[in-house]
Scaffold this motif. Structure first.
Motif: not given
Length: 258
Positions: A52-81
């Protein structure tokens, strides 16, 4: 500790809890790595036959990626990290059944987890939405995963309407995204009841059935996911503009529950 893992060897069940309640269980890079490692570890744990997978508390199961995360992206329209691409059980070759117990908001990157769960048990107070378009981002992976679980018109509306509206638990149940509704206090036991049942069956037969179910849609799913990197690279606004839109949203915009 980004994850809390409770194993009940007698029942054959593990409960995996996203343990970042202070961030609405958003996934940062550590959480993403921990999830991938956990799913792979559970392949070798013979005492765990259902999860069983769940989230702590009652407000949210999961709200996706944390907005504070920075992920460098390759300079190509064909690749996404994408740091979330490997947070689900199937991406890590785990074929033991996984049940998602959704206890609050489930949005954006949460759909990677819902998309790779066998079925969803939901609190009656949970809500489902995809904020990408509101912030100038393409909903690609999320939309593809949900298109495997919802009628086309419903997933199109959710993916396109962004933060303007949320899908209620009742509506999610009516369209088949959710297989069972439970009152908030009864959600853990409802999910565990199904997990214990699955864990009580011969695990070879259960895992084989999971593989069979996924084989029915895996080819089409993979083909669709293969298009996601280019669509995201071509359609996303620059990160600075996304941040501006996100800040404006946090300043206060009403949404409609559907």
């Amino acid at each position: 500790m980004t994850l809390k893992v409770e194993r009940d060897a007698g029942a054959g069940v593990a409960v995996v809890t996203l343990n970042r309640e202070h961030r609405h269980n958003a996934v940062d890079l550590d959480t993403a790595a921990d999830l991938a490692a956990l799913w792979r570890d559970l392949r070798h744990d013979e005492e765990v036959r259902a999860v069983v997978v769940t989230g702590a508390g009652t407000a949210a199961f999961c709200t996706g990626i944390d907005r504070s995360v920075e992920v460098a992206q390759p300079p190509s329209p064909y690749s996404v990290d994408d740091p979330l691409i490997a947070i689900g059980p199937k991406a890590n070759d785990l074929w033991k059944p996984v049940i998602a117990a959704v206890n609050g908001m489930a949005c954006g990157g949460a759909f990677y987890l819902l998309g790779e769960s066998e079925f969803v048990v939901s609190s009656t107070t949970a809500t489902y939405f995809d904020p990408h378009t509101s912030y100038g981002m393409v909903s690609a992976y999320e939309a593809v995963y949900m298109a495997q679980r919802m009628p086309f018109g419903e997933v199109a509306r959710m993916s396109l309407m962004g933060t303007a509206e949320r899908l209620s638990a009742r509506r999610a149940y009516e369209i088949g995204l959710v297989s069972e509704l439970a009152e908030p206090g009864e959600l853990p036991e409802a999910a565990l009841r199904s997990a214990r049942t699955l864990a009580g069956f011969p695990t070879e037969a259960v895992q084989g059935t999971v593989r069979a179910l996924w084989s029915a849609k895996r080819a089409a799913l993979q083909q669709a996911l293969d298009q996601a990197p280019a669509l995201i690279a071509l359609g996303n606004l620059p990160s600075e503009r996304q941040a501006e839109l996100f800040g404006a949203r946090r300043a206060g915009t009403e949404y409609r529950l559907r």
